[in-house]
Write an enzyme that holds these catalytic residues in place. Structure first.
Site, mmCIF file in Angstrom:
data_model
loop_
_atom_site.group_PDB
_atom_site.id
_atom_site.type_symbol
_atom_site.label_atom_id
_atom_site.label_comp_id
_atom_site.label_asym_id
_atom_site.label_seq_id
_atom_site.Cartn_x
_atom_site.Cartn_y
_atom_site.Cartn_z
ATOM 1 N N LYS A 1 0.829 -1.213 0.000
ATOM 2 C CA LYS A 1 0.000 0.000 0.000
ATOM 3 C C LYS A 1 0.866 1.267 0.000
ATOM 4 O O LYS A 1 0.650 2.193 -0.772
ATOM 5 C CB LYS A 1 -0.909 -0.015 1.231
ATOM 6 C CG LYS A 1 -1.629 1.264 1.511
ATOM 7 C CD LYS A 1 -2.661 1.554 0.458
ATOM 8 C CE LYS A 1 -3.233 2.949 0.592
ATOM 9 N NZ LYS A 1 -4.234 3.235 -0.400
ATOM 10 N N CYS B 1 -3.780 10.861 1.389
ATOM 11 C CA CYS B 1 -3.065 9.616 1.132
ATOM 12 C C CYS B 1 -1.655 9.887 0.630
ATOM 13 O O CYS B 1 -0.676 9.610 1.303
ATOM 14 C CB CYS B 1 -3.835 8.805 0.103
ATOM 15 S SG CYS B 1 -5.561 8.648 0.539
HETATM 16 N N1 SAJ Z 1 -1.543 14.813 -8.688
HETATM 17 C C1 SAJ Z 1 -0.636 15.520 -9.461
HETATM 18 N N2 SAJ Z 1 -0.161 14.938 -10.600
HETATM 19 C C2 SAJ Z 1 -0.565 13.705 -11.009
HETATM 20 C C3 SAJ Z 1 -1.489 12.994 -10.226
HETATM 21 C C4 SAJ Z 1 -1.965 13.573 -9.076
HETATM 22 O O1 SAJ Z 1 -0.224 16.653 -9.120
HETATM 23 O O2 SAJ Z 1 -0.082 13.255 -12.060
HETATM 24 C C5 SAJ Z 1 -2.042 15.377 -7.425
HETATM 25 C C6 SAJ Z 1 -3.562 15.544 -7.390
HETATM 26 O O3 SAJ Z 1 -3.932 16.784 -7.934
HETATM 27 C C7 SAJ Z 1 -3.842 15.447 -5.906
HETATM 28 C C8 SAJ Z 1 -2.797 14.440 -5.410
HETATM 29 O O4 SAJ Z 1 -1.799 14.419 -6.405
HETATM 30 O O5 SAJ Z 1 -3.596 16.682 -5.252
HETATM 31 C C9 SAJ Z 1 -3.310 13.038 -5.173
HETATM 32 O O6 SAJ Z 1 -4.296 12.671 -6.142
HETATM 33 P P1 SAJ Z 1 -4.434 11.199 -6.768
HETATM 34 O O7 SAJ Z 1 -5.610 11.208 -7.663
HETATM 35 O O8 SAJ Z 1 -3.160 10.790 -7.358
HETATM 36 O O9 SAJ Z 1 -4.628 10.266 -5.518
HETATM 37 P P2 SAJ Z 1 -5.686 10.164 -4.295
HETATM 38 O O10 SAJ Z 1 -4.971 10.682 -3.075
HETATM 39 O O11 SAJ Z 1 -6.993 10.751 -4.616
HETATM 40 O O12 SAJ Z 1 -5.852 8.586 -4.203
HETATM 41 C C10 SAJ Z 1 -4.695 7.779 -4.034
HETATM 42 C C11 SAJ Z 1 -4.826 6.589 -4.993
HETATM 43 N N3 SAJ Z 1 -3.531 5.907 -5.068
HETATM 44 C C12 SAJ Z 1 -2.955 5.639 -6.241
HETATM 45 O O13 SAJ Z 1 -3.419 5.962 -7.308
HETATM 46 C C13 SAJ Z 1 -1.662 4.876 -6.166
HETATM 47 C C14 SAJ Z 1 -5.909 5.653 -4.533
HETATM 48 O O14 SAJ Z 1 -5.937 4.462 -5.306
HETATM 49 C C15 SAJ Z 1 -5.701 5.267 -3.062
HETATM 50 O O15 SAJ Z 1 -6.741 4.443 -2.589
HETATM 51 C C16 SAJ Z 1 -5.706 6.528 -2.245
HETATM 52 O O16 SAJ Z 1 -4.619 7.353 -2.706
HETATM 53 C C17 SAJ Z 1 -5.527 6.155 -0.792
HETATM 54 O O17 SAJ Z 1 -6.518 6.148 -0.066
HETATM 55 O O18 SAJ Z 1 -4.416 5.791 -0.391
#
Ligand code: SAJ
Length: 425
Positions: free
Chosen positions: A210, A264
């Protein structure tokens, strides 16, 4: 089978609802009385597509019950927060470490009900070793032994906010048991509703899996943010660079942005640093790069204000990412707060947020009309298709690459994070 889900937040509530709708008798509990009251009256307290109707269906089926205390059950699923606190350990200073208070008090609450053959599953993201070294000793105070008298497993939630109800069913699941019998018992439960693959391992490996997943994302976002800086210096456009590099079959660059938010990805990498403070410079560095992004955005907007003169700044978006109502750890908060506190005239619009520290504009159109500067912070769908005429004469700063050439009139001035060229389009 009776399942008690402890914690009715972003993960616990959809899990309880899904289980009830798949035929389990589910007892959901949360220590927050206001949350339980709201749920009992038929209203969900979080925005998540499809959750309200699925929740109402579960309630009406008579298989979902909510309370502030756990009920006796055959299985317990713990889905409580694992926040992080400022660390006192010299090796971690000035960083933070996991606070297991909620996980351990959930275990204490289960203790009086724990009996032979019960299954206890932790879903909360936790530092490696939590299930074995922290959860197990509390539960074994019952006089029962984990792995033989009762079963203990760690199974991380992996769902993406915004797609939780679908992903809870379709995603692959990792189940780490304290022993293989425990993993098998937990698998029997998830097998009732998970349509993805279910992979068994030990609990510490599952905890590591995780944390590795979210750290992978954080490190890659930091890389994209660093590439954005290089592109600005060499006169390139990072969004084109990312798009074209990803045409390579073995490259998957992430997107730059105003920073990393949510509960997360901005948190979990610290659990790995905590486990091995001297051996994780890359992970720590990536966190620092991403944490510094809001300050970079602030400096860029400040430079525009300096050269173009003061004027009302409209911030589009407050949440940590697109199409959710969650503001936890959102990088937007720091950016907006900075300008509000420095006396600038600020306007804020976010169609997903009802309440915020500063007044929220009621309509996108009205807000844009009042603004001189338009700062795109979140890529909500509502911001994607804008009447081009609205943006005439505005100074735009786009941190998410939402502005496409055709959508902006000729006299708007567009600045894009990660691109050296001021795009007059
Ligand atoms: N972000 C960027 N660039 C990217 C991707 C995301 O700047 O290329 C930013 C987003 O704007 C946001 C943050 O990162 O601020 C996180 O967003 P996210 O969509 O990547 O992730 P979360 O936090 O919404 O969800 C993540 C997911 N993990 C992965 O994709 C590996 C989800 O599957 C998990 O269940 C969740 O964390 C968790 O609960 O751990």
């Amino acid at each position: 089978m009776k399942i008690c889900v402890i914690g009715l937040g972003y993960i616990g509530l959809p899990t309880a609802v899904t289980m009830a709708n798949r035929g389990f008798e589910v007892y959901g509990c949360d220590i927050r009385e206001d949350v339980v009251e709201k749920l009992a009256s038929g209203t969900v307290h979080i925005e998540e597509p499809g959750l309200e109707s699925a929740f109402l269906a579960a309630l009406q089926s008579g298989r979902l019950h909510v309370d502030t205390k756990p009920s006796p059950a055959d299985a317990y699923v713990i889905a409580v927060p694992t926040p992080f606190l400022k660390s006192d350990r010299p090796s971690m200073k000035p960083y933070r470490e996991a606070d297991l208070t909620y996980v351990l008090s959930a275990a204490e609450a289960i203790l009086p009900h724990l009996k032979k053959e019960c299954v206890v599953i932790l879903e909360s993201t936790s530092p490696p070793g939590t299930t074995r070294d922290h959860l197990r000793p509390v539960l074994e105070r019952s006089g029962l032994t984990a792995g033989t008298d009762f079963y203990l497993a760690y199974s991380p939630e992996r769902v993406l906010p915004g797609a939780i109800l679908r992903e809870i069913i379709s995603n692959d699941r990792i189940i780490g048991g304290i022993n293989s019998e425990s993993a098998r018992k937990a698998k029997d439960i998830y097998g009732e509703f998970v349509e993805g693959g279910i992979f068994e391992t030990d609990c510490t490996t599952a905890e590591m899996v995780k944390l590795s997943e979210n750290t992978y994302r954080d490190v890659n976002i930091a890389l994209a943010n660093e590439l954005a800086k290089v592109c600005e210096l060499v006169g390139s456009n990072v969004w084109d660079v990312v798009r074209l590099a990803n045409e390579h079959p073995r490259v998957q660059l992430h997107q730059p942005g105003p920073g990393v938010g949510g509960h997360c990805i901005a948190v979990d990498p610290w659990f790995l640093v905590e486990a091995a403070p001297h051996d994780t410079p890359l992970i720590r560095n990536a966190r620092e790069v991403n944490d510094a992004q809001p300050a970079r955005v602030i400096a860029k907007i400040a430079a525009l204000l300096e050269s173009r003169g003061p004027g009302p700044i409209l911030f589009l978006g407050v949440t940590y990412k697109a199409n959710v109502d969650d503001m936890r750890e959102s990088p937007c908060l720091e950016i907006i707060r900075h300008f509000a506190e420095s006396g600038a005239e600020i306007l804020v619009f976010d169609p997903h947020v009802e309440q915020y520290d500063y007044p929220l504009e009621e309509s996108l159109k009205g807000a844009i009309k009042k603004a001189r500067y338009v700062v795109y912070l979140v890529d909500h769908d509502e911001f994607k298709f804008m009447d081009p005429e609205l943006l005439a004469g505005k100074v735009i700063f786009d941190t998410r690459h939402l502005i496409v050439e055709k959508s902006v009139p000729a006299d708007a001035e567009v600045h894009l994070l990660g691109s050296a060229t001021k795009r007059k389009v």
